[in-house]
Design an enzyme around this catalytic site. Sequence first.
Site, PDB file in Angstrom:
ATOM      1  N   GLY A   1      76.335  16.293  52.081  1.00 26.27           N
ATOM      2  CA  GLY A   1      74.581  16.110  52.293  1.00 26.27           C
ATOM      3  C   GLY A   1      74.372  15.482  50.343  1.00 26.27           C
ATOM      4  O   GLY A   1      74.686  15.598  49.877  1.00 26.27           O
TER       5      GLY A   1
ATOM      6  N   GLN B   1      66.933  13.148  45.174  1.00 29.68           N
ATOM      7  CA  GLN B   1      68.043  13.341  44.632  1.00 29.68           C
ATOM      8  C   GLN B   1      68.857  11.862  44.133  1.00 29.68           C
ATOM      9  O   GLN B   1      69.021  11.832  43.160  1.00 29.68           O
ATOM     10  CB  GLN B   1      69.500  13.773  44.696  1.00 29.68           C
TER      11      GLN B   1
ATOM     12  N   CYS C   1      76.842  20.311  44.560  1.00 23.05           N
ATOM     13  CA  CYS C   1      75.232  19.920  44.467  1.00 23.05           C
ATOM     14  C   CYS C   1      75.732  18.173  43.616  1.00 23.05           C
ATOM     15  O   CYS C   1      75.890  19.000  42.759  1.00 23.05           O
ATOM     16  CB  CYS C   1      74.064  20.395  44.121  1.00 23.05           C
ATOM     17  N   LEU C   2      75.696  17.333  44.398  1.00 20.67           N
ATOM     18  CA  LEU C   2      75.533  16.082  43.499  1.00 20.67           C
ATOM     19  C   LEU C   2      74.930  16.010  42.297  1.00 20.67           C
ATOM     20  O   LEU C   2      74.992  15.182  41.475  1.00 20.67           O
ATOM     21  CB  LEU C   2      75.137  15.162  44.475  1.00 20.67           C
TER      22      LEU C   2
ATOM     23  N   HIS D   1      70.974  23.705  51.881  1.00 17.70           N
ATOM     24  CA  HIS D   1      70.963  23.600  50.926  1.00 17.70           C
ATOM     25  C   HIS D   1      69.708  22.155  50.643  1.00 17.70           C
ATOM     26  O   HIS D   1      68.979  22.389  49.994  1.00 17.70           O
ATOM     27  CB  HIS D   1      71.838  23.009  50.181  1.00 17.70           C
ATOM     28  N   GLU D   2      69.986  21.213  51.388  1.00 14.23           N
ATOM     29  CA  GLU D   2      68.988  20.020  51.411  1.00 14.23           C
ATOM     30  C   GLU D   2      68.034  20.128  51.541  1.00 14.23           C
ATOM     31  O   GLU D   2      67.321  19.832  51.530  1.00 14.23           O
ATOM     32  CB  GLU D   2      69.696  18.996  52.652  1.00 14.23           C
TER      33      GLU D   2
ATOM     34  N   HIS E   1      65.828  21.400  48.947  1.00 17.51           N
ATOM     35  CA  HIS E   1      65.595  19.870  47.762  1.00 17.51           C
ATOM     36  C   HIS E   1      64.135  19.611  48.893  1.00 17.51           C
ATOM     37  O   HIS E   1      63.576  19.584  47.259  1.00 17.51           O
ATOM     38  CB  HIS E   1      66.684  18.530  48.400  1.00 17.51           C
TER      39      HIS E   1
HETATM   40 NI    NI Z   1      71.864  19.297  46.019  1.00 21.59          NI
END
Ligand code: NI
Length: 160
Positions: free
Chosen positions: A46, A51, A91-92, A133-134, A137
């Site tokens: 995701g 991000q 997480c990226l 999670h997203e 963000h």
């Molecule tokens: Ni993330």
Amino acid sequence: MAIRIIREEGDEILKKRSREVEKIDDKILELIQDMIETMHKLNGVGLAAVQVGVLKRIVVIDIYEEGVPPFILINPEIIKTKGEQTVEEGCLSFPNKFAKVVRPKELVVRALNEKGEKIEIKAKDLLAQAVSHEVDHLNGELFIDKIIPGTLEIVTPEKD
Ligand code: NI
């Protein structure tokens, strides 16, 4: 389409709240395509717009299940959750950190798709984890701040 630069740990933008998308114009559509391309390039499950440095309430998710295209959620809202799951997460924006967190086992999310249509998705397991999670963000909340103590693993990246 283009690969966008991922904002990483320490970048203050990650702690900001993203704003609602009011109009899905060409710029938004291009952003969404770039987000999907960037997520795929990095093998992410995701990605939230913040991000890639854009404070808009947009997330893309791909659970890499055959026949399931990427999910595009604009202005997502989790309207119901059920149960809990303790899961390993990354997480990226934290490319070398992994830890266990508690996420809803199931949830229902309402959003707009890229055509501006109202959609409602019932998610469970990995998809529920990813949506949770997203959406976090978009509210400036990071997984690293909700990990189960003692579960953080720092991985040294392998060299190509
Ligand atoms: Ni993330």
